[in-house]
Scaffold this motif. Sequence first.
Motif, mmCIF file in Angstrom:
data_model
loop_
_atom_site.group_PDB
_atom_site.id
_atom_site.type_symbol
_atom_site.label_atom_id
_atom_site.label_comp_id
_atom_site.label_asym_id
_atom_site.label_seq_id
_atom_site.Cartn_x
_atom_site.Cartn_y
_atom_site.Cartn_z
ATOM 1 N N LEU A 6 8.622 -54.582 -8.774
ATOM 2 C CA LEU A 6 8.397 -54.521 -10.221
ATOM 3 C C LEU A 6 7.052 -55.139 -10.575
ATOM 4 N N GLN A 7 6.744 -56.288 -10.003
ATOM 5 C CA GLN A 7 5.445 -56.926 -10.246
ATOM 6 C C GLN A 7 4.314 -56.037 -9.751
ATOM 7 N N TYR A 8 4.515 -55.407 -8.604
ATOM 8 C CA TYR A 8 3.530 -54.489 -8.043
ATOM 9 C C TYR A 8 3.317 -53.306 -8.982
ATOM 10 N N SER A 9 4.404 -52.757 -9.504
ATOM 11 C CA SER A 9 4.305 -51.621 -10.432
ATOM 12 C C SER A 9 3.498 -51.988 -11.666
ATOM 13 N N LYS A 10 3.682 -53.199 -12.146
ATOM 14 C CA LYS A 10 2.902 -53.658 -13.305
ATOM 15 C C LYS A 10 1.423 -53.766 -12.945
ATOM 16 N N ALA A 11 1.134 -54.267 -11.743
ATOM 17 C CA ALA A 11 -0.267 -54.376 -11.311
ATOM 18 C C ALA A 11 -0.892 -52.989 -11.175
ATOM 19 N N ILE A 12 -0.134 -52.028 -10.667
ATOM 20 C CA ILE A 12 -0.632 -50.655 -10.539
ATOM 21 C C ILE A 12 -0.900 -50.082 -11.928
ATOM 22 N N ARG A 13 0.022 -50.304 -12.843
ATOM 23 C CA ARG A 13 -0.135 -49.794 -14.208
ATOM 24 C C ARG A 13 -1.423 -50.307 -14.854
ATOM 25 N N GLU A 14 -1.760 -51.553 -14.608
ATOM 26 C CA GLU A 14 -2.934 -52.164 -15.223
ATOM 27 C C GLU A 14 -4.220 -51.928 -14.432
ATOM 28 N N SER A 15 -4.118 -51.217 -13.316
ATOM 29 C CA SER A 15 -5.279 -50.984 -12.462
ATOM 30 C C SER A 15 -6.128 -49.823 -12.986
ATOM 31 N N ASP A 16 -7.285 -49.652 -12.372
ATOM 32 C CA ASP A 16 -8.174 -48.528 -12.669
ATOM 33 C C ASP A 16 -8.035 -47.423 -11.619
ATOM 34 N N LEU A 17 -6.938 -47.432 -10.880
ATOM 35 C CA LEU A 17 -6.733 -46.419 -9.847
ATOM 36 C C LEU A 17 -6.556 -45.044 -10.483
ATOM 37 N N PRO A 18 -6.995 -43.989 -9.792
ATOM 38 C CA PRO A 18 -6.770 -42.626 -10.296
ATOM 39 C C PRO A 18 -5.267 -42.342 -10.435
ATOM 40 N N THR A 19 -4.921 -41.421 -11.298
ATOM 41 C CA THR A 19 -3.527 -41.114 -11.609
ATOM 42 C C THR A 19 -2.705 -40.761 -10.370
ATOM 43 N N GLY A 20 -3.217 -39.923 -9.491
ATOM 44 C CA GLY A 20 -2.472 -39.538 -8.291
ATOM 45 C C GLY A 20 -2.197 -40.714 -7.381
ATOM 46 N N VAL A 21 -3.164 -41.613 -7.259
ATOM 47 C CA VAL A 21 -2.989 -42.808 -6.427
ATOM 48 C C VAL A 21 -1.911 -43.694 -7.044
ATOM 49 N N ARG A 22 -1.930 -43.826 -8.363
ATOM 50 C CA ARG A 22 -0.888 -44.618 -9.038
ATOM 51 C C ARG A 22 0.494 -44.027 -8.775
ATOM 52 N N ALA A 23 0.601 -42.705 -8.867
ATOM 53 C CA ALA A 23 1.895 -42.049 -8.655
ATOM 54 C C ALA A 23 2.424 -42.338 -7.252
ATOM 55 N N VAL A 24 1.570 -42.268 -6.264
ATOM 56 C CA VAL A 24 1.993 -42.548 -4.893
ATOM 57 C C VAL A 24 2.388 -44.021 -4.753
ATOM 58 N N CYS A 25 1.626 -44.913 -5.354
ATOM 59 C CA CYS A 25 1.952 -46.346 -5.291
ATOM 60 C C CYS A 25 3.289 -46.638 -5.968
#
Length: 128
Positions: A6-25
């Motif tokens: 859950l904490q990781y998901s929040k960090a991914i949400r707040e990141s500047d990663l591209p959308t596809g990378v976020r989806a995989v994460c």
Amino acid sequence: MSSRPLQYSKAIRESDLPTGVRAVCWALATYANNNTGIAYLTVATLAKATGFSEATVSTHTGVAEAEGYLRKDRQYNRSIIYTITVPIVEEPANSQIAGTVTEMPIWDWVEQERAKRATLTNGPDITP
């Protein structure tokens, strides 16, 4: 206490990663152990979970790894041990370049942030 995924998901949400990378994460986080942040997966499993091709999943996990959001350890049977992490920026030392990025397991980062917050709230711990 929140789970590591859950904490990781929040960090991914707040990141500047591209959308596809976020989806995989995010998909990877659903497979990660709540205590260790480790997930044992094949690229095929992540591809099925996301709807992306295996090549796209490999590309996206490579980007996430390069950005410090996960660590991949390949196994002999085509599976990969993924460890979810968040990048941190080290404080510059005298000879270091400011803004050097390293990776830290999400749970270490959470504990570090809690310690900072406790110090700000309660003052430093000066017990003998």
